[in-house]
Design a protein around this motif. Structure first.
Motif, PDB file in Angstrom:
ATOM      1  N   VAL A 167       0.847  -1.195   0.104  1.00 35.60           N
ATOM      2  CA  VAL A 167      -0.116   0.026   0.013  1.00 35.60           C
ATOM      3  C   VAL A 167       1.012   1.270   0.057  1.00 35.60           C
ATOM      4  O   VAL A 167       1.540   1.588   0.986  1.00 35.60           O
ATOM      5  N   ARG A 168       1.002   1.764  -1.028  1.00 40.66           N
ATOM      6  CA  ARG A 168       1.586   3.191  -1.199  1.00 40.66           C
ATOM      7  C   ARG A 168       0.585   4.239  -1.069  1.00 40.66           C
ATOM      8  O   ARG A 168      -0.380   4.325  -1.739  1.00 40.66           O
ATOM      9  N   TRP A 169       1.239   5.239  -0.268  1.00 46.01           N
ATOM     10  CA  TRP A 169       0.257   6.440  -0.201  1.00 46.01           C
ATOM     11  C   TRP A 169       1.026   7.729  -0.275  1.00 46.01           C
ATOM     12  O   TRP A 169       2.204   7.793  -0.076  1.00 46.01           O
ATOM     13  N   GLY A 170       0.466   8.705  -0.642  1.00 45.80           N
ATOM     14  CA  GLY A 170       1.155  10.329  -0.961  1.00 45.80           C
ATOM     15  C   GLY A 170       0.812  10.764  -2.078  1.00 45.80           C
ATOM     16  O   GLY A 170      -0.141  10.379  -2.674  1.00 45.80           O
ATOM     17  N   THR A 171       1.710  11.437  -2.703  1.00 44.19           N
ATOM     18  CA  THR A 171       1.779  12.412  -3.829  1.00 44.19           C
ATOM     19  C   THR A 171       2.078  11.402  -5.425  1.00 44.19           C
ATOM     20  O   THR A 171       1.717  11.863  -6.492  1.00 44.19           O
ATOM     21  N   GLY A 172       2.628  10.234  -5.279  1.00 49.46           N
ATOM     22  CA  GLY A 172       3.364   9.628  -6.413  1.00 49.46           C
ATOM     23  C   GLY A 172       4.434  10.347  -6.957  1.00 49.46           C
ATOM     24  O   GLY A 172       4.819  11.469  -6.509  1.00 49.46           O
ATOM     25  N   PRO A 173       4.844  10.086  -7.940  1.00 47.35           N
ATOM     26  CA  PRO A 173       4.421   8.689  -8.911  1.00 47.35           C
ATOM     27  C   PRO A 173       4.576   7.536  -8.115  1.00 47.35           C
ATOM     28  O   PRO A 173       5.542   7.298  -7.133  1.00 47.35           O
ATOM     29  N   PHE A 174       3.833   6.469  -8.385  1.00 46.21           N
ATOM     30  CA  PHE A 174       4.128   4.996  -7.832  1.00 46.21           C
ATOM     31  C   PHE A 174       4.293   4.134  -8.802  1.00 46.21           C
ATOM     32  O   PHE A 174       3.547   3.264  -9.319  1.00 46.21           O
ATOM     33  N   PRO A 175       5.558   3.762  -8.986  1.00 43.87           N
ATOM     34  CA  PRO A 175       5.939   2.729  -9.969  1.00 43.87           C
ATOM     35  C   PRO A 175       5.550   1.419  -9.436  1.00 43.87           C
ATOM     36  O   PRO A 175       5.678   1.205  -8.239  1.00 43.87           O
ATOM     37  N   PRO A 176       5.106   0.521 -10.192  1.00 49.41           N
ATOM     38  CA  PRO A 176       4.874  -0.841 -10.049  1.00 49.41           C
ATOM     39  C   PRO A 176       6.006  -1.566  -9.582  1.00 49.41           C
ATOM     40  O   PRO A 176       6.946  -1.406  -9.927  1.00 49.41           O
ATOM     41  N   PRO A 177       5.838  -2.482  -8.384  1.00 53.63           N
ATOM     42  CA  PRO A 177       6.821  -3.174  -7.832  1.00 53.63           C
ATOM     43  C   PRO A 177       6.950  -4.407  -8.662  1.00 53.63           C
ATOM     44  O   PRO A 177       5.865  -4.748  -9.594  1.00 53.63           O
ATOM     45  N   PRO A 178       8.076  -5.298  -8.602  1.00 49.70           N
ATOM     46  CA  PRO A 178       8.033  -6.443  -9.322  1.00 49.70           C
ATOM     47  C   PRO A 178       7.025  -7.463  -8.892  1.00 49.70           C
ATOM     48  O   PRO A 178       6.602  -7.638  -7.609  1.00 49.70           O
ATOM     49  N   LEU A 179       6.401  -8.359  -9.848  1.00 49.82           N
ATOM     50  CA  LEU A 179       5.519  -9.313  -9.423  1.00 49.82           C
ATOM     51  C   LEU A 179       6.180 -10.467  -8.676  1.00 49.82           C
ATOM     52  O   LEU A 179       7.547 -10.521  -9.033  1.00 49.82           O
ATOM     53  N   PRO A 180       5.662 -10.994  -7.980  1.00 49.84           N
ATOM     54  CA  PRO A 180       4.271 -11.203  -7.372  1.00 49.84           C
ATOM     55  C   PRO A 180       3.893 -10.094  -6.292  1.00 49.84           C
ATOM     56  O   PRO A 180       2.637 -10.220  -5.848  1.00 49.84           O
ATOM     57  N   VAL A 181       4.455  -9.083  -6.185  1.00 54.01           N
ATOM     58  CA  VAL A 181       3.992  -8.183  -5.243  1.00 54.01           C
ATOM     59  C   VAL A 181       2.775  -7.149  -6.096  1.00 54.01           C
ATOM     60  O   VAL A 181       3.037  -6.841  -7.289  1.00 54.01           O
ATOM     61  N   HIS A 182       1.888  -7.027  -5.153  1.00 58.75           N
ATOM     62  CA  HIS A 182       0.757  -6.175  -5.770  1.00 58.75           C
ATOM     63  C   HIS A 182       0.600  -4.593  -5.239  1.00 58.75           C
ATOM     64  O   HIS A 182       0.914  -4.744  -4.086  1.00 58.75           O
ATOM     65  N   LEU A 183       0.269  -3.747  -6.039  1.00 58.99           N
ATOM     66  CA  LEU A 183       0.522  -2.406  -5.684  1.00 58.99           C
ATOM     67  C   LEU A 183      -0.996  -1.719  -5.375  1.00 58.99           C
ATOM     68  O   LEU A 183      -1.845  -2.018  -6.204  1.00 58.99           O
ATOM     69  N   VAL A 184      -1.304  -1.189  -4.314  1.00 60.09           N
ATOM     70  CA  VAL A 184      -2.438  -0.625  -3.850  1.00 60.09           C
ATOM     71  C   VAL A 184      -1.843   1.027  -3.491  1.00 60.09           C
ATOM     72  O   VAL A 184      -1.285   1.246  -2.739  1.00 60.09           O
ATOM     73  N   VAL A 185      -2.933   1.757  -4.112  1.00 62.89           N
ATOM     74  CA  VAL A 185      -2.559   3.252  -4.039  1.00 62.89           C
ATOM     75  C   VAL A 185      -3.479   4.143  -3.305  1.00 62.89           C
ATOM     76  O   VAL A 185      -4.870   3.815  -3.732  1.00 62.89           O
ATOM     77  N   ARG A 186      -3.071   4.948  -2.443  1.00 66.44           N
ATOM     78  CA  ARG A 186      -4.273   5.837  -1.793  1.00 66.44           C
ATOM     79  C   ARG A 186      -3.356   7.390  -1.978  1.00 66.44           C
ATOM     80  O   ARG A 186      -2.633   7.504  -1.302  1.00 66.44           O
ATOM     81  N   GLU A 187      -3.874   8.101  -2.836  1.00 66.40           N
ATOM     82  CA  GLU A 187      -3.278   9.473  -2.947  1.00 66.40           C
ATOM     83  C   GLU A 187      -3.743  10.382  -1.884  1.00 66.40           C
ATOM     84  O   GLU A 187      -4.942  10.280  -1.171  1.00 66.40           O
ATOM     85  N   ALA A 188      -2.770  11.137  -1.470  1.00 65.54           N
ATOM     86  CA  ALA A 188      -2.729  12.042  -0.481  1.00 65.54           C
ATOM     87  C   ALA A 188      -1.990  13.161  -0.749  1.00 65.54           C
ATOM     88  O   ALA A 188      -0.755  13.057  -1.454  1.00 65.54           O
ATOM     89  N   ALA A 189      -2.429  14.426  -0.425  1.00 72.48           N
ATOM     90  CA  ALA A 189      -1.528  15.596  -0.692  1.00 72.48           C
ATOM     91  C   ALA A 189      -0.942  16.168   0.499  1.00 72.48           C
ATOM     92  O   ALA A 189      -1.823  16.037   1.658  1.00 72.48           O
ATOM     93  N   ARG A 190       0.045  16.881   0.411  1.00 71.93           N
ATOM     94  CA  ARG A 190       0.770  17.487   1.755  1.00 71.93           C
ATOM     95  C   ARG A 190       0.415  18.944   1.615  1.00 71.93           C
ATOM     96  O   ARG A 190       0.924  19.520   0.692  1.00 71.93           O
ATOM     97  N   ARG A 191       0.054  19.493   2.796  1.00 75.40           N
ATOM     98  CA  ARG A 191       0.165  20.965   2.543  1.00 75.40           C
ATOM     99  C   ARG A 191       0.638  21.353   4.111  1.00 75.40           C
ATOM    100  O   ARG A 191      -0.161  21.021   5.072  1.00 75.40           O
ATOM    101  N   SER A 192       1.699  22.419   4.172  1.00 78.08           N
ATOM    102  CA  SER A 192       2.197  22.712   5.452  1.00 78.08           C
ATOM    103  C   SER A 192       2.621  21.583   6.188  1.00 78.08           C
ATOM    104  O   SER A 192       2.288  21.488   7.495  1.00 78.08           O
TER     105      SER A 192
END
Length: 169
Positions: free
Chosen positions: A110-135
């Motif tokens: 589970v990757r979170w933040g602003t990205g980019p989120f390059p895919p990991p090598p298989l068989p690892v699965h990527l799940v993304v939750r975008e979030a933005a940082r301010r201050s």
């Protein structure tokens, strides 16, 4: 039932985390909120959940012992899950999840933040939750903006009709 290669499981977790919302949290609190949501998703599935479970991956020298998994799940109907939650792109996380997959677990990052989120090598699965940082604080980012509010007499009992325009403009 077919064996779980992790694709459907990762898709389910992606949908679940898409509903997670938080605003103005410090980084540690945002990561904890995501981990808690992963835990609730697994419990909703009826699985046993372990936070900070032992990993098969060793700690780096000079430390001894093994690393830990952010969220691990025991499932009666499939292989166990190993879920790591990170904001940054860390090779150590990839190596840990590859070791978990080699040990027979479904590995999800589970990757979170602003990205980019390059895919990991298989068989690892990527799940993304975008979030933005301010201050220095984090807030989730919606996949789609909310529908705009429309003016008009909607709900007043009188239907709102669009005016038909002539074709020969």
């Amino acid at each position: 039932m077919s064996a779980d290669d992790g694709t459907e499981t990762a898709r389910s977790l992606t949908e679940w985390l898409g509903q997670l919302a938080f605003t103005d949290l410090p980084e540690g609190d945002a990561a904890a909120r995501i981990a808690g949501s992963v835990q609730r998703w697994a419990q909703w599935q009826g699985w046993r959940v372990y936070r900070r479970a032992p990993s098969v991956f060793p700690l780096p020298p000079p430390l001894r012992g093994n690393s830990v998994i952010d969220v691990a799940c025991a499932r009666p109907d499939g292989p166990p899950l190993a879920v790591e939650i990170d904001r940054t792109d860390r090779q150590r996380t990839v190596d840990k999840l590859l070791a978990e997959a080699a040990a027979g677990r479904v590995a999800i990052w589970v990757r979170w933040g602003t990205g980019p989120f390059p895919p990991p090598p298989l068989p690892v699965h990527l799940v993304v939750r975008e979030a933005a940082r301010r201050s220095g604080r984090w807030s989730t980012v919606s996949a789609a903006p909310p529908a705009p509010r429309h003016s008009g007499a909607v709900g007043s009992g009188d239907p709102v009709h669009a005016e038909e325009l002539p074709w020969d403009l």
